[in-house]
Scaffold this motif. Structure first.
Motif, PDB file in Angstrom:
ATOM      1  N   ILE A  33       0.842  -1.201   0.000  1.00 55.75           N
ATOM      2  CA  ILE A  33       0.000   0.000   0.000  1.00 55.75           C
ATOM      3  C   ILE A  33       0.877   1.252   0.000  1.00 55.75           C
ATOM      4  CG2 ILE A  33      -1.754   1.291   1.312  1.00 55.75           C
ATOM      5  CD1 ILE A  33      -2.731  -1.511   2.318  1.00 55.75           C
ATOM      6  N   ALA A  34       1.975   1.194   0.749  1.00 54.80           N
ATOM      7  CA  ALA A  34       2.886   2.353   0.802  1.00 54.80           C
ATOM      8  C   ALA A  34       3.653   2.523  -0.502  1.00 54.80           C
ATOM      9  CB  ALA A  34       3.866   2.166   1.958  1.00 54.80           C
ATOM     10  N   GLY A  35       3.754   1.455  -1.273  1.00 56.81           N
ATOM     11  CA  GLY A  35       4.508   1.536  -2.526  1.00 56.81           C
ATOM     12  C   GLY A  35       5.945   1.060  -2.372  1.00 56.81           C
ATOM     13  N   LEU A  36       6.270   0.449  -1.221  1.00 52.08           N
ATOM     14  CA  LEU A  36       7.624  -0.034  -0.993  1.00 52.08           C
ATOM     15  C   LEU A  36       7.806  -1.451  -1.536  1.00 52.08           C
ATOM     16  CD1 LEU A  36       7.892   1.213   2.698  1.00 52.08           C
ATOM     17  CD2 LEU A  36       8.665   2.376   0.621  1.00 52.08           C
ATOM     18  N   GLU A  37       6.703  -2.112  -1.840  1.00 54.84           N
ATOM     19  CA  GLU A  37       6.728  -3.433  -2.478  1.00 54.84           C
ATOM     20  C   GLU A  37       5.794  -3.371  -3.683  1.00 54.84           C
ATOM     21  OE1 GLU A  37       8.196  -6.173  -2.418  1.00 54.84           O
ATOM     22  OE2 GLU A  37       9.299  -6.127  -0.511  1.00 54.84           O
ATOM     23  N   SER A  38       6.156  -4.077  -4.740  1.00 56.71           N
ATOM     24  CA  SER A  38       5.297  -4.064  -5.932  1.00 56.71           C
ATOM     25  C   SER A  38       4.054  -4.929  -5.686  1.00 56.71           C
ATOM     26  CB  SER A  38       6.064  -4.613  -7.121  1.00 56.71           C
ATOM     27  OG  SER A  38       6.379  -5.963  -6.857  1.00 56.71           O
ATOM     28  N   ILE A  39       3.026  -4.653  -6.469  1.00 60.86           N
ATOM     29  CA  ILE A  39       1.785  -5.429  -6.386  1.00 60.86           C
ATOM     30  C   ILE A  39       1.827  -6.470  -7.501  1.00 60.86           C
ATOM     31  CG2 ILE A  39      -0.728  -5.274  -6.701  1.00 60.86           C
ATOM     32  CD1 ILE A  39      -0.500  -2.413  -5.445  1.00 60.86           C
ATOM     33  N   SER A  40       1.775  -7.771  -7.145  1.00 61.27           N
ATOM     34  CA  SER A  40       1.896  -8.821  -8.164  1.00 61.27           C
ATOM     35  C   SER A  40       0.633  -8.939  -9.001  1.00 61.27           C
ATOM     36  CB  SER A  40       2.196 -10.172  -7.514  1.00 61.27           C
ATOM     37  OG  SER A  40       3.288 -10.072  -6.646  1.00 61.27           O
ATOM     38  N   ASP A  41      -0.503  -8.742  -8.343  1.00 59.07           N
ATOM     39  CA  ASP A  41      -1.765  -8.857  -9.058  1.00 59.07           C
ATOM     40  C   ASP A  41      -2.828  -8.090  -8.284  1.00 59.07           C
ATOM     41  OD1 ASP A  41      -3.437  -9.617 -11.036  1.00 59.07           O
ATOM     42  OD2 ASP A  41      -3.602 -11.723 -10.432  1.00 59.07           O
ATOM     43  N   GLY A  42      -3.861  -7.633  -8.989  1.00 55.42           N
ATOM     44  CA  GLY A  42      -4.928  -6.887  -8.340  1.00 55.42           C
ATOM     45  C   GLY A  42      -4.677  -5.394  -8.436  1.00 55.42           C
ATOM     46  N   GLU A  43      -5.534  -4.641  -7.763  1.00 52.67           N
ATOM     47  CA  GLU A  43      -5.472  -3.191  -7.913  1.00 52.67           C
ATOM     48  C   GLU A  43      -5.580  -2.497  -6.560  1.00 52.67           C
ATOM     49  OE1 GLU A  43      -7.198  -0.569 -11.632  1.00 52.67           O
ATOM     50  OE2 GLU A  43      -8.576  -1.784 -10.471  1.00 52.67           O
ATOM     51  N   LEU A  44      -4.793  -1.445  -6.394  1.00 47.80           N
ATOM     52  CA  LEU A  44      -4.897  -0.607  -5.197  1.00 47.80           C
ATOM     53  C   LEU A  44      -5.468   0.739  -5.630  1.00 47.80           C
ATOM     54  CD1 LEU A  44      -4.252   0.271  -2.254  1.00 47.80           C
ATOM     55  CD2 LEU A  44      -1.985   0.918  -3.065  1.00 47.80           C
ATOM     56  N   ILE A  45      -6.633   1.088  -5.072  1.00 49.83           N
ATOM     57  CA  ILE A  45      -7.277   2.358  -5.412  1.00 49.83           C
ATOM     58  C   ILE A  45      -7.314   3.223  -4.162  1.00 49.83           C
ATOM     59  CG2 ILE A  45      -9.351   3.449  -6.376  1.00 49.83           C
ATOM     60  CD1 ILE A  45      -8.599   1.382  -8.316  1.00 49.83           C
ATOM     61  N   ILE A  46      -6.809   4.448  -4.262  1.00 47.51           N
ATOM     62  CA  ILE A  46      -6.948   5.391  -3.150  1.00 47.51           C
ATOM     63  C   ILE A  46      -7.639   6.631  -3.689  1.00 47.51           C
ATOM     64  CG2 ILE A  46      -5.757   6.812  -1.444  1.00 47.51           C
ATOM     65  CD1 ILE A  46      -3.559   4.700  -1.346  1.00 47.51           C
ATOM     66  N   ASN A  47      -8.729   7.005  -3.036  1.00 43.69           N
ATOM     67  CA  ASN A  47      -9.459   8.192  -3.462  1.00 43.69           C
ATOM     68  C   ASN A  47      -9.805   8.129  -4.956  1.00 43.69           C
ATOM     69  OD1 ASN A  47     -10.666  10.363  -2.436  1.00 43.69           O
ATOM     70  ND2 ASN A  47      -8.796  11.571  -2.095  1.00 43.69           N
ATOM     71  N   ASP A  48     -10.243   6.968  -5.370  1.00 41.12           N
ATOM     72  CA  ASP A  48     -10.708   6.769  -6.751  1.00 41.12           C
ATOM     73  C   ASP A  48      -9.586   6.740  -7.788  1.00 41.12           C
ATOM     74  OD1 ASP A  48     -13.025   6.006  -7.822  1.00 41.12           O
ATOM     75  OD2 ASP A  48     -13.732   7.988  -8.394  1.00 41.12           O
ATOM     76  N   GLN A  49      -8.336   6.701  -7.339  1.00 37.93           N
ATOM     77  CA  GLN A  49      -7.242   6.713  -8.295  1.00 37.93           C
ATOM     78  C   GLN A  49      -6.406   5.430  -8.167  1.00 37.93           C
ATOM     79  OE1 GLN A  49      -4.410   9.884  -7.691  1.00 37.93           O
ATOM     80  NE2 GLN A  49      -3.295   9.349  -9.559  1.00 37.93           N
ATOM     81  N   ARG A  50      -6.090   4.816  -9.286  1.00 37.70           N
ATOM     82  CA  ARG A  50      -5.255   3.611  -9.262  1.00 37.70           C
ATOM     83  C   ARG A  50      -3.840   3.975  -8.837  1.00 37.70           C
ATOM     84  NH1 ARG A  50      -4.304  -1.641 -12.176  1.00 37.70           N
ATOM     85  NH2 ARG A  50      -2.088  -1.623 -12.683  1.00 37.70           N
ATOM     86  N   MET A  51      -3.316   3.226  -7.861  1.00 32.48           N
ATOM     87  CA  MET A  51      -2.033   3.591  -7.257  1.00 32.48           C
ATOM     88  C   MET A  51      -0.901   2.651  -7.636  1.00 32.48           C
ATOM     89  SD  MET A  51      -1.944   6.210  -5.215  1.00 32.48           S
ATOM     90  CE  MET A  51      -3.234   7.394  -5.474  1.00 32.48           C
ATOM     91  N   ASN A  52      -1.222   1.520  -8.278  1.00 31.39           N
ATOM     92  CA  ASN A  52      -0.200   0.473  -8.497  1.00 31.39           C
ATOM     93  C   ASN A  52       1.142   1.008  -8.984  1.00 31.39           C
ATOM     94  OD1 ASN A  52      -2.773  -0.766  -8.388  1.00 31.39           O
ATOM     95  ND2 ASN A  52      -1.882  -2.664  -9.161  1.00 31.39           N
ATOM     96  N   GLU A  53       1.102   1.956  -9.923  1.00 29.91           N
ATOM     97  CA  GLU A  53       2.347   2.415 -10.536  1.00 29.91           C
ATOM     98  C   GLU A  53       2.820   3.752  -9.962  1.00 29.91           C
ATOM     99  OE1 GLU A  53      -0.396   1.623 -12.389  1.00 29.91           O
ATOM    100  OE2 GLU A  53       0.220  -0.439 -12.811  1.00 29.91           O
ATOM    101  N   ILE A  54       2.085   4.309  -8.992  1.00 27.43           N
ATOM    102  CA  ILE A  54       2.447   5.620  -8.442  1.00 27.43           C
ATOM    103  C   ILE A  54       3.591   5.449  -7.429  1.00 27.43           C
ATOM    104  CG2 ILE A  54       1.567   7.633  -7.166  1.00 27.43           C
ATOM    105  CD1 ILE A  54      -0.003   7.365  -9.686  1.00 27.43           C
ATOM    106  N   PRO A  55       4.660   6.234  -7.543  1.00 26.58           N
ATOM    107  CA  PRO A  55       5.767   6.086  -6.581  1.00 26.58           C
ATOM    108  C   PRO A  55       5.336   6.492  -5.164  1.00 26.58           C
ATOM    109  CG  PRO A  55       6.147   7.948  -8.066  1.00 26.58           C
ATOM    110  CD  PRO A  55       4.925   7.250  -8.570  1.00 26.58           C
ATOM    111  N   PRO A  56       6.008   5.911  -4.157  1.00 30.75           N
ATOM    112  CA  PRO A  56       5.610   6.123  -2.762  1.00 30.75           C
ATOM    113  C   PRO A  56       5.386   7.589  -2.393  1.00 30.75           C
ATOM    114  CG  PRO A  56       7.425   4.578  -2.874  1.00 30.75           C
ATOM    115  CD  PRO A  56       7.164   5.014  -4.273  1.00 30.75           C
ATOM    116  N   ARG A  57       6.295   8.475  -2.820  1.00 30.20           N
ATOM    117  CA  ARG A  57       6.194   9.866  -2.355  1.00 30.20           C
ATOM    118  C   ARG A  57       4.940  10.569  -2.881  1.00 30.20           C
ATOM    119  NH1 ARG A  57       9.954   9.519  -6.114  1.00 30.20           N
ATOM    120  NH2 ARG A  57       9.684  10.756  -8.029  1.00 30.20           N
TER     121      ARG A  57
END
Ligand code: ATP
Ligand code: MG
Length: 353
Positions: free
Chosen positions: A50-74
């Motif tokens: 969720i923090a972005g310190l580990e990659s997501i192998s499958d599935g989707e992380l959405i925060i505030n309606d925005q896909r986060m999978n590829e967004i860098p931690p900062r």
């Protein structure tokens, strides 16, 4: 729309075994969401994804309606308190708290304002010029907390933040974190392996075991209505007693030893003459009745007494409030109200009714 959506998240480190399988849950804004599970169940991995310190192998992380999978931690606007809260030893409390803001080149005035708020909230006013080694464990913990707060991120991830503290301080910090969370309206994802912490802090709890979600719910829902043996035994202390049993008409026979008469409403929903598991919480074993047992060990805690006795499969524990002067080896009579018995399938370990 939920604030944080974990959509069928999976994680594998070696492309073979999955350490997290199909994690699917919505977390609301302002929620205190606790992730609990034994060591190795995947709690830190999930938090790091969720923090972005580990990659997501499958599935989707959405925060505030925005896909986060590829967004860098900062750019995820998340602050994190790690288990090892890693304060910089050569910096003062103030410099530690402001470290990230400085890195992000925030204006001096804004830094000072945020510092003031965070310091008041965490009660660190008189410690600002000290170095970490001049602080107690609890004070260092509060610095880590203040450092997370000044970031002003709406989401805060905490990975076993209290594990290094003694029991008394831990209880105090639990209340403090909860107070700060409510005051700031933070959404907190909090990892612990301590079921008491989970029960006392969480709005909701997710129980993880071997990377699989066992149950998600409010603390008392998990306690009163565990969906399987794992949750039943993980939540509650001392843990729920389990034994094999069969039902013959309205007779419940536990470990071929004890017989309890069940009301029709319960027996009619149970399999007949087929082995299943029963679960009884320690506080639901009552002193006095027609079931005989022999005391194996006894723990006097002052306000309550824990009595252990032998069963064919494992020992059972009863919990009685107050003080009971009982000797080891004493035969005791007990009883169990059928309404307080849990029933689980032997193979699937899932709750039967
Ligand atoms: N970098 C890594 N490479 C390979 N395997 C890993 C890595 N990090 C964690 N694992 C494995 O993933 C599983 C989950 O680990 P994780 O650290 O998420 O567990 P945890 O629930 O946080 O445990 P603990 O309570 O001990 O902190 C474990 O089996 C662990 O060995
Ligand atoms: Mg961990």
């Amino acid at each position: 729309m939920a604030f944080i959506e974990l959509k069928h998240l999976q994680k594998t480190y070696n492309q073979q075994q999955f350490v997290l399988k199909d994690i699917h849950v919505d977390i609301q804004k302002g929620e205190f969401f606790v992730l609990v599970g034994p060591s190795g169940s995947g709690k830190s991995t999930l938090l790091n994804m969720i923090a972005g310190l580990e990659s997501i192998s499958d599935g989707e992380l959405i925060i505030n309606d925005q896909r986060m999978n590829e967004i860098p931690p900062r750019n995820r606007h998340i602050s994190m308190v790690f288990q090892q809260y890693a304060l910089y030893p050569h910096l003062t409390v103030k410099q530690n708290i402001l470290f990230n803001l400085k890195m992000r080149k925030k204006a001096k005035k804004e830094q000072e304002e945020r510092l003031k708020d965070a310091v008041v909230l965490t009660g660190l006013e008189s410690f600002l010029s000290r170095k970490p080694h001049e602080l107690s464990g609890g004070q260092q913990q509060r610095v880590a907390l203040a450092r997370a707060i000044v970031n002003d991120a709406p989401i805060c991830l905490m990975d076993e933040p209290l594990s290094n503290l003694d029991a008394q301080l831990r209880t105090q910090m639990r209340t403090e974190i909860r107070r700060i969370q409510q005051k700031l309206g933070l959404t907190i994802l909090y990892v612990t392996h301590d079921q008491t912490e989970a029960m006392t802090m969480g709005d909701r709890i997710m129980v993880l075991h071997e990377g699989i979600v066992q149950q998600i719910g409010k603390p008392l829902d998990l306690y009163n209505h565990p969906q399987n043996v794992f949750v039943a035994r993980f939540i509650g202390s001392p843990k729920m007693n389990i034994a094999k049993a069969i039902c013959n008409k309205q007779h419940l026979v536990i470990e071929e030893k004890w017989e309890i008469e069940l009301p029709q409403s319960i027996s009619s929903s149970l399999p007949q003459l087929k082995e299943f598991l029963v679960g009884i919480r320690p506080e639901h074993i009552q002193l006095g009745g027609n079931l005989q047992m022999q005391v194996r060990s006894i723990e006097q805690l002052g306000h309550e007494t824990h009595v252990t006795f032998d069963m064919p499969c494992e020992s059972w524990t009863a919990k009685w409030s107050g003080q009971h002067p009982i000797d080891i080896g004493t035969p005791l009579s007990i009883s169990i109200d059928p309404q307080n018995i849990y029933f689980f399938d032997r193979e699937t370990q899932k709750v039967l009714l």
